[in-house]
Design a protein around this motif. Structure first.
Motif, PDB file in Angstrom:
ATOM      1  N   CYS A   7      89.752  10.344  49.298  1.00  0.00           N
ATOM      2  CA  CYS A   7      90.542   9.489  50.188  1.00  0.00           C
ATOM      3  C   CYS A   7      90.539  10.145  51.568  1.00  0.00           C
ATOM      4  CB  CYS A   7      91.960   9.345  49.649  1.00  0.00           C
ATOM      5  SG  CYS A   7      93.028   8.368  50.734  1.00  0.00           S
ATOM      6  N   HIS A  62     100.089   7.811  56.022  1.00  0.00           N
ATOM      7  CA  HIS A  62      99.215   8.225  54.911  1.00  0.00           C
ATOM      8  C   HIS A  62     100.003   8.847  53.758  1.00  0.00           C
ATOM      9  CE1 HIS A  62      99.541  12.123  56.941  1.00  0.00           C
ATOM     10  NE2 HIS A  62      99.257  12.646  55.765  1.00  0.00           N
ATOM     11  N   GLY A  63     101.162   9.391  54.048  1.00  0.00           N
ATOM     12  CA  GLY A  63     101.982  10.007  53.004  1.00  0.00           C
ATOM     13  C   GLY A  63     102.598   9.005  52.044  1.00  0.00           C
ATOM     14  N   THR A  64     102.540   7.726  52.398  1.00  0.00           N
ATOM     15  CA  THR A  64     103.107   6.701  51.524  1.00  0.00           C
ATOM     16  C   THR A  64     102.047   5.758  50.959  1.00  0.00           C
ATOM     17  OG1 THR A  64     103.518   5.216  53.401  1.00  0.00           O
ATOM     18  CG2 THR A  64     105.304   6.733  52.780  1.00  0.00           C
ATOM     19  N   TRP A  65     100.786   6.042  51.225  1.00  0.00           N
ATOM     20  CA  TRP A  65      99.724   5.178  50.709  1.00  0.00           C
ATOM     21  C   TRP A  65      99.738   5.175  49.191  1.00  0.00           C
ATOM     22  CZ3 TRP A  65      94.828   6.898  53.903  1.00  0.00           C
ATOM     23  CH2 TRP A  65      94.993   6.508  55.244  1.00  0.00           C
ATOM     24  N   GLU A  66      99.494   4.017  48.611  1.00  0.00           N
ATOM     25  CA  GLU A  66      99.387   3.894  47.165  1.00  0.00           C
ATOM     26  C   GLU A  66      97.938   3.789  46.716  1.00  0.00           C
ATOM     27  OE1 GLU A  66     101.959   0.897  45.623  1.00  0.00           O
ATOM     28  OE2 GLU A  66     103.694   1.697  46.691  1.00  0.00           O
ATOM     29  N   VAL A 111      93.598  12.962  51.528  1.00  0.00           N
ATOM     30  CA  VAL A 111      94.893  12.889  50.875  1.00  0.00           C
ATOM     31  C   VAL A 111      94.637  13.377  49.452  1.00  0.00           C
ATOM     32  CG1 VAL A 111      96.798  11.409  50.184  1.00  0.00           C
ATOM     33  CG2 VAL A 111      95.591  10.962  52.336  1.00  0.00           C
ATOM     34  N   LEU A 119      95.446  11.040  46.141  1.00  0.00           N
ATOM     35  CA  LEU A 119      94.565   9.881  46.066  1.00  0.00           C
ATOM     36  C   LEU A 119      93.107  10.282  45.902  1.00  0.00           C
ATOM     37  CD1 LEU A 119      96.212   7.515  48.702  1.00  0.00           C
ATOM     38  CD2 LEU A 119      96.342   7.371  46.201  1.00  0.00           C
ATOM     39  N   GLY A 168      99.710  15.367  45.583  1.00  0.00           N
ATOM     40  CA  GLY A 168     100.334  14.075  45.877  1.00  0.00           C
ATOM     41  C   GLY A 168      99.877  13.536  47.215  1.00  0.00           C
ATOM     42  N   SER A 169     100.808  13.423  48.150  1.00  0.00           N
ATOM     43  CA  SER A 169     100.480  12.875  49.469  1.00  0.00           C
ATOM     44  C   SER A 169     100.041  13.959  50.455  1.00  0.00           C
ATOM     45  CB  SER A 169     101.689  12.127  50.031  1.00  0.00           C
ATOM     46  OG  SER A 169     102.774  13.015  50.202  1.00  0.00           O
TER      47      SER A 169
END
Length: 182
Positions: free
Chosen positions: A43, A64-68, A94, A97, A157-158
């Motif tokens: 990612c 970007h820290g909240t991208w799913e 990331v 991801l 994680g993020s």
């Protein structure tokens, strides 16, 4: 922290571009190789050279820290066209991801201790300041700074990590593979 194990590579990635600025002194943008890394399941996002020595997506990407999910191939292609040799950016990933957890060891004297704690890994990267990134397959680790009070961070994680062939835009020092490659 006990990462699930080392990053394994069944298919060697072949990105051979030098991480250091080209000898002509001309600036270049590592992000032009981001599509290759995206195809390998990472990612990616641009980290412009104009801020934080190329260690932050500030000015290029928000949230970007909240991208799913990772950005689309079209978005990565658009970024690669925007962040070119005339407008350089490093490659950030990331971690969650991308399916990796990275142990970021700022003090090289602690690398052996971290490998003893977390297990060896075939993918190791030297950072521009002499630290080492140890890559592991992600298995739900949390991101945190200062593992047991040491100069060791866990990027999960993020979390965002800068990857080869990126380089510190202030010093020109590269992120280099010590072991493994894409």
């Amino acid at each position: 922290m006990h990462p699930s194990g080392p990053v394994e590579s069944n298919t060697a990635m072949s990105i051979t571009d030098s991480a250091a600025p080209r000898s002509s002194g001309r600036r270049y943008s590592p992000f032009t190789l981001a599509l290759d890394l995206y195809r390998y399941g990472l990612c990616v996002l641009p980290c412009p050279h104009r801020s934080d020595s190329g260690k932050s997506p500030k000015g290029a990407v928000r949230g970007h820290g909240t991208w799913e999910k990772p950005p689309s191939p079209a978005q990565v292609k658009s970024w690669a066209q925007q962040w070119n040799d005339n407008n350089p950016a490093n490659i950030g990933i990331v971690t969650g991801l991308s399916g990796v957890t990275v142990v970021d060891v700022d003090d090289p004297a602690l690398v052996a201790e971290m490998i003893a704690r977390c297990g060896d890994t075939p993918l190791k990267v030297r950072t521009p300041r002499g630290g080492v990134h140890l890559y592991y397959l992600a298995s739900g680790e949390r991101e945190f700074n200062g593992l047991d009070g040491l100069k060791v961070d866990v990027k999960a994680g993020s979390g965002l990590i800068i990857v080869p062939p990126s380089y510190n835009s202030s010093t020109g020092q590269p992120y280099e593979f010590l072991a493994g490659s894409w």
